[in-house]
Write a protein that holds these residues in place. Structure first.
Motif: not given
Length: 310
Positions: A227, A232, A235
């Motif tokens: 992640h 991300d 996440g």
């Protein structure tokens, strides 16, 4: 005389897990640095460092019998006799790679046929460097993975996919305006690596601990690395929270007692999540927050050093 600078590092993810083949991500941290130096009027610290280098030179002389690497030991011993020491702002026992930077500096200056940052760094070359550095650094604290010196020597982020699969990588561009941050929290005490690793190895003898490591700790660590590198953030924070929880439940001896409540508070309020930085037992603790101002308020009275912004 002053040699080139070598920087500290931060293992963002992978502490303990990389011993058992989890992923890991290590980044250079340029706030602290060190260089080989000689002074006409050395301080007490410089003299202590010089004494340590003298023993290290003897160790390297023995080490080169196995053909992995050859050093100019004669030149090293002459320089040590002239008072050479490692002048460093990297705090020892803080999990930011003080011995790693020293190992990198010695390899850079005295290794024959050294692998350099300028050549094409194949996986084989990276692994060879990591093996050499691991053997060199073992002088300072028992078994070493060689990752700290590798990071310091290359000054590049290192992605650990598994023990035999490492590569240099690039990080997502920082958002300097972003509220999210990775920070260092100063525990105010030093930690010793060897006894912490000893505790971990003892715990590894229990099947329950081994299962937890595989099913929870390594699972969340690997997800955090993926992640983080993919940018991300949503996440990432989901898994960092889980990881913080797993560490609090299963790695208590590695967390200084005074920080157990703060650790718990972060998980309960979601203001920040804490994790180990290196082997723990003291030194720095790593923190992740989606709102650095909120984390600062929540951790009032503690020193926070931001190392990365989201």
């Amino acid at each position: 005389m002053k040699g080139p600078l070598f920087y500290s590092k931060i293992l963002l993810f992978g502490e303990y897990g990389i011993i058992k083949d989890s992923k890991g991500l290590s980044i250079p941290y340029n706030f602290f640095k060190g260089a080989l130096k000689t002074d006409d009027n050395p301080s007490e610290d410089a003299q202590k460092s010089n004494g340590s280098l003298s023993k290290f030179a003897d160790y390297l002389a023995e080490m080169q019998s196995d053909e992995l690497v050859q050093f100019d030991i004669a030149a090293l011993k002459v320089d040590v006799a002239d008072g050479m020491y490692f002048d460093s702002s990297i705090p020892q026992g803080y999990g930011v790679g003080s011995s790693g930077a020293l190992v990198a500096a010695i390899y850079d200056k005295y290794a024959h046929d050294k692998i350099t940052v300028l050549e094409n760094l194949t996986r084989e070359k990276l692994l060879k460097l990591k093996t050499i550095f691991g053997q060199m650094e073992s002088f300072f604290h028992g078994k070493s993975s060689g990752l700290d010196p590798l990071n310091s020597y290359l000054s590049l982020p290192i992605l650990i996919n598994s023990k035999d699969n490492i590569e240099s990588t690039s990080l997502p561009t920082q958002n300097t305006e972003g509220k999210g941050a990775v920070f260092l929290l100063d525990s105010g005490m030093t930690g010793e690596t060897a006894p912490m690793v000893q505790i971990f190895m003892e715990q590894m003898k229990q099947e329950g601990f081994r299962n937890m490591l595989k099913e929870k700790f390594i699972k969340h660590t690997d997800a955090c690395v993926d992640h983080f590198l993919n940018g991300d953030i949503k996440g990432l924070f989901g898994h960092v929270k889980q990881l913080s929880h797993v560490v609090l439940d299963n790695f208590k001896p590695m967390i200084p007692k005074e920080f157990h409540e703060l650790w718990k508070k972060g998980i309960e309020t979601n203001d920040y999540y804490l994790k180990l930085c290196g082997s723990g037992g003291g030194g720095y603790i790593l923190g992740f927050t989606e709102d650095i101002e909120k984390a600062k308020t929540s951790l009032r009275g503690h020193n926070l050093e931001v190392v990365y912004n989201f």
